[in-house]
Design a protein around this motif. Structure first.
Motif, PDB file in Angstrom:
ATOM      1  N   ALA A 181     -27.767 -22.674  16.371  1.00 61.41           N
ATOM      2  CA  ALA A 181     -27.688 -22.695  14.917  1.00 61.41           C
ATOM      3  C   ALA A 181     -27.271 -24.056  14.385  1.00 61.41           C
ATOM      4  CB  ALA A 181     -26.691 -21.636  14.437  1.00 61.41           C
ATOM      5  N   ARG A 182     -27.672 -24.308  13.159  1.00 65.01           N
ATOM      6  CA  ARG A 182     -27.148 -25.455  12.408  1.00 65.01           C
ATOM      7  C   ARG A 182     -26.202 -24.893  11.350  1.00 65.01           C
ATOM      8  NH1 ARG A 182     -31.076 -29.925   9.878  1.00 65.01           N
ATOM      9  NH2 ARG A 182     -30.722 -30.846  11.953  1.00 65.01           N
ATOM     10  N   ILE A 183     -25.033 -25.483  11.243  1.00 67.70           N
ATOM     11  CA  ILE A 183     -23.999 -25.010  10.322  1.00 67.70           C
ATOM     12  C   ILE A 183     -23.585 -26.160   9.414  1.00 67.70           C
ATOM     13  CG2 ILE A 183     -21.731 -23.927  10.141  1.00 67.70           C
ATOM     14  CD1 ILE A 183     -22.337 -23.460  13.376  1.00 67.70           C
ATOM     15  N   TYR A 184     -23.396 -25.858   8.158  1.00 68.93           N
ATOM     16  CA  TYR A 184     -22.893 -26.851   7.208  1.00 68.93           C
ATOM     17  C   TYR A 184     -21.599 -26.331   6.614  1.00 68.93           C
ATOM     18  CZ  TYR A 184     -22.760 -30.329   3.488  1.00 68.93           C
ATOM     19  OH  TYR A 184     -22.384 -31.357   2.648  1.00 68.93           O
ATOM     20  N   VAL A 185     -20.560 -27.164   6.682  1.00 68.93           N
ATOM     21  CA  VAL A 185     -19.262 -26.787   6.146  1.00 68.93           C
ATOM     22  C   VAL A 185     -18.990 -27.590   4.879  1.00 68.93           C
ATOM     23  CG1 VAL A 185     -16.766 -26.741   6.555  1.00 68.93           C
ATOM     24  CG2 VAL A 185     -18.350 -26.208   8.427  1.00 68.93           C
ATOM     25  N   ASP A 186     -18.858 -26.887   3.760  1.00 70.36           N
ATOM     26  CA  ASP A 186     -18.484 -27.514   2.488  1.00 70.36           C
ATOM     27  C   ASP A 186     -16.986 -27.762   2.489  1.00 70.36           C
ATOM     28  OD1 ASP A 186     -20.892 -27.633   0.605  1.00 70.36           O
ATOM     29  OD2 ASP A 186     -20.987 -25.558   1.324  1.00 70.36           O
ATOM     30  N   ARG A 226     -21.367 -33.748  13.198  1.00 68.37           N
ATOM     31  CA  ARG A 226     -20.640 -33.343  14.394  1.00 68.37           C
ATOM     32  C   ARG A 226     -21.598 -33.196  15.550  1.00 68.37           C
ATOM     33  NH1 ARG A 226     -18.332 -32.307  17.062  1.00 68.37           N
ATOM     34  NH2 ARG A 226     -17.204 -30.378  17.266  1.00 68.37           N
ATOM     35  N   ASN A 227     -21.249 -33.806  16.680  1.00 63.51           N
ATOM     36  CA  ASN A 227     -22.135 -33.763  17.838  1.00 63.51           C
ATOM     37  C   ASN A 227     -21.294 -33.754  19.101  1.00 63.51           C
ATOM     38  OD1 ASN A 227     -23.688 -35.213  20.094  1.00 63.51           O
ATOM     39  ND2 ASN A 227     -25.322 -34.750  18.636  1.00 63.51           N
ATOM     40  N   ALA A 228     -21.205 -32.604  19.728  1.00 63.99           N
ATOM     41  CA  ALA A 228     -20.483 -32.394  20.991  1.00 63.99           C
ATOM     42  C   ALA A 228     -19.028 -31.992  20.755  1.00 63.99           C
ATOM     43  CB  ALA A 228     -20.532 -33.609  21.914  1.00 63.99           C
ATOM     44  N   CYS A 284     -29.717 -22.530   9.403  1.00 61.22           N
ATOM     45  CA  CYS A 284     -30.882 -22.056  10.143  1.00 61.22           C
ATOM     46  C   CYS A 284     -30.450 -21.754  11.571  1.00 61.22           C
ATOM     47  CB  CYS A 284     -32.022 -23.072  10.138  1.00 61.22           C
ATOM     48  SG  CYS A 284     -31.618 -24.648  10.913  1.00 61.22           S
ATOM     49  N   GLN A 285     -31.223 -20.930  12.256  1.00 61.74           N
ATOM     50  CA  GLN A 285     -30.916 -20.617  13.639  1.00 61.74           C
ATOM     51  C   GLN A 285     -32.131 -20.014  14.327  1.00 61.74           C
ATOM     52  OE1 GLN A 285     -28.025 -17.421  14.368  1.00 61.74           O
ATOM     53  NE2 GLN A 285     -28.299 -16.733  12.256  1.00 61.74           N
ATOM     54  N   PHE A 286     -32.092 -19.991  15.656  1.00 64.66           N
ATOM     55  CA  PHE A 286     -33.093 -19.276  16.438  1.00 64.66           C
ATOM     56  C   PHE A 286     -32.408 -18.765  17.694  1.00 64.66           C
ATOM     57  CE2 PHE A 286     -33.283 -23.564  18.169  1.00 64.66           C
ATOM     58  CZ  PHE A 286     -33.514 -23.399  19.531  1.00 64.66           C
ATOM     59  N   HIS A 287     -33.047 -17.806  18.360  1.00 60.75           N
ATOM     60  CA  HIS A 287     -32.450 -17.224  19.561  1.00 60.75           C
ATOM     61  C   HIS A 287     -33.242 -17.646  20.787  1.00 60.75           C
ATOM     62  CE1 HIS A 287     -30.520 -14.428  22.289  1.00 60.75           C
ATOM     63  NE2 HIS A 287     -29.610 -14.218  21.341  1.00 60.75           N
ATOM     64  N   THR A 288     -32.519 -18.012  21.828  1.00 67.36           N
ATOM     65  CA  THR A 288     -33.167 -18.560  23.017  1.00 67.36           C
ATOM     66  C   THR A 288     -34.048 -17.537  23.739  1.00 67.36           C
ATOM     67  OG1 THR A 288     -31.184 -18.037  24.307  1.00 67.36           O
ATOM     68  CG2 THR A 288     -31.368 -20.271  23.421  1.00 67.36           C
ATOM     69  N   MET A 289     -33.741 -16.258  23.617  1.00 70.25           N
ATOM     70  CA  MET A 289     -34.546 -15.253  24.314  1.00 70.25           C
ATOM     71  C   MET A 289     -35.857 -14.957  23.590  1.00 70.25           C
ATOM     72  SD  MET A 289     -33.195 -14.343  27.183  1.00 70.25           S
ATOM     73  CE  MET A 289     -33.877 -12.731  27.594  1.00 70.25           C
ATOM     74  N   THR A 290     -35.884 -15.138  22.282  1.00 71.44           N
ATOM     75  CA  THR A 290     -37.092 -14.779  21.524  1.00 71.44           C
ATOM     76  C   THR A 290     -37.918 -15.984  21.095  1.00 71.44           C
ATOM     77  OG1 THR A 290     -35.788 -14.730  19.488  1.00 71.44           O
ATOM     78  CG2 THR A 290     -36.067 -12.648  20.667  1.00 71.44           C
ATOM     79  N   GLN A 297     -21.783 -31.360   9.117  1.00 73.47           N
ATOM     80  CA  GLN A 297     -22.899 -30.614   9.705  1.00 73.47           C
ATOM     81  C   GLN A 297     -22.776 -30.629  11.224  1.00 73.47           C
ATOM     82  OE1 GLN A 297     -26.833 -30.148   7.954  1.00 73.47           O
ATOM     83  NE2 GLN A 297     -27.610 -31.439   9.620  1.00 73.47           N
ATOM     84  N   ILE A 298     -23.063 -29.482  11.834  1.00 73.27           N
ATOM     85  CA  ILE A 298     -22.961 -29.348  13.283  1.00 73.27           C
ATOM     86  C   ILE A 298     -24.053 -28.411  13.788  1.00 73.27           C
ATOM     87  CG2 ILE A 298     -21.209 -27.534  12.992  1.00 73.27           C
ATOM     88  CD1 ILE A 298     -20.077 -28.272  15.716  1.00 73.27           C
ATOM     89  N   GLU A 299     -24.620 -28.732  14.951  1.00 76.91           N
ATOM     90  CA  GLU A 299     -25.521 -27.825  15.649  1.00 76.91           C
ATOM     91  C   GLU A 299     -24.748 -27.163  16.777  1.00 76.91           C
ATOM     92  OE1 GLU A 299     -27.705 -29.916  13.031  1.00 76.91           O
ATOM     93  OE2 GLU A 299     -26.905 -31.027  14.735  1.00 76.91           O
ATOM     94  N   SER A 300     -24.899 -25.856  16.901  1.00 72.36           N
ATOM     95  CA  SER A 300     -24.127 -25.094  17.878  1.00 72.36           C
ATOM     96  C   SER A 300     -25.036 -24.432  18.905  1.00 72.36           C
ATOM     97  CB  SER A 300     -23.311 -24.005  17.166  1.00 72.36           C
ATOM     98  OG  SER A 300     -22.834 -23.051  18.092  1.00 72.36           O
ATOM     99  N   ALA A 301     -24.646 -24.572  20.191  1.00 71.76           N
ATOM    100  CA  ALA A 301     -25.317 -23.852  21.271  1.00 71.76           C
ATOM    101  C   ALA A 301     -24.251 -23.109  22.086  1.00 71.76           C
ATOM    102  CB  ALA A 301     -26.118 -24.800  22.153  1.00 71.76           C
TER     103      ALA A 301
END
Length: 265
Positions: A258-263, A170-172, A230-236, A205-209
């Protein structure tokens, strides 16, 4: 009870005739309304929109050609200009007026497509050479890809596709501002999950912002299961410059990526 699609809308598979419309929705929404891009790149937004629009043709076309990208159309749409009727809709950006405002550009989007969910079969990977022009207009896009890849500790063999119709990428996902607030993103996401499962895919699979996207995809309806891999925060998130200085390239944007995987099975 799960929300249903309001009667003025319908979900359809996107075709080649919708590519320019989908690209316009994707870039207009990202450049003006994303919690990330207009925050980290607040200058010359219209100019960046034009450049990104031209650079994103391959990315959007690749996903439409897959046959798995979906859109929501307004069945009651009234065309703003009579010349739009002949083609069922038209984009009127001139790519010259860099002073055009967000609302002026939206007024020039004269078509019934209001929301998109782009996707492609993971076995048909993106050609990164053709993505580079888009990366050049949004350099932090490359940073996101690298950081997410580095932090995803899964064994690739545990999820990556080895053949067609295994993992959907998934992209966009974007909804025009005038149609936001009706839950269209969630409805489109859950329809994509159902259609993908019916087609035999085992995962998406999708990356979320975007916090709303993260919530929807990490909490899918049963029997599907969403996992934040997995994920990270933009402020840190920080990087070290050659001088040794600590840099925070995503500030002042304040959101998890974050990256999300849906089974699906």
């Amino acid at each position: 009870m799960a929300p249903s699609l309001p009667p003025q809308y319908e979900i359809r598979v996107l075709g080649p005739e919708h590519e320019e419309w989908a690209r316009a929705i994707c870039l207009h929404t990202n450049m003006f309304h994303s919690p990330l891009w207009p925050v980290v790149y607040p200058e010359n937004i219209t100019q960046r929109l034009y450049k990104s629009f031209q650079a994103a043709h391959y990315l959007i076309k690749h996903q439409i050609d897959s046959g798995y990208s979906l859109g929501i159309f307004n069945k009651n749409y009234q065309f703003k200009r009579p010349e739009s009727v002949a083609t069922g809709g038209k984009l009127y950006w001139n790519f010259v007026d860099e002073n055009a405002t967000e609302s002026e550009l939206e007024e020039q989007m004269d078509f019934p497509l209001v929301s998109i969910a782009m996707a492609y079969d993971g076995i048909n990977e993106l050609d990164m050479n053709q993505i580079m022009p888009l990366v050049e207009t949004l350099p932090l896009f490359a940073t996101i890809v690298k950081v997410v890849e580095d932090r995803d500790t899964r064994d690739p063999a545990s999820w990556k596709p080895t053949g067609p119709r295994q993992v959907l990428m998934r992209n966009a996902t974007n909804t025009m501002k005038a149609h936001s607030g009706h839950g269209l993103m969630r409805l489109l996401a859950e329809e994509m999950m159902r259609q993908s499962a019916a087609a035999g895919f085992r995962g998406i699979q999708i990356e979320s912002a975007n916090n709303a996207v993260l919530k929807v995809w990490s909490n899918p309806p049963e029997p599907f299961k969403g996992t934040i891999t997995c994920q990270f925060h933009t402020m840190t998130y920080e990087e070290k410059a050659e001088s040794g200085e600590t840099l925070y390239p995503f500030r002042p944007a304040d959101l998890p990526i974050a990256r999300i995987y849906v089974d699906l099975c």
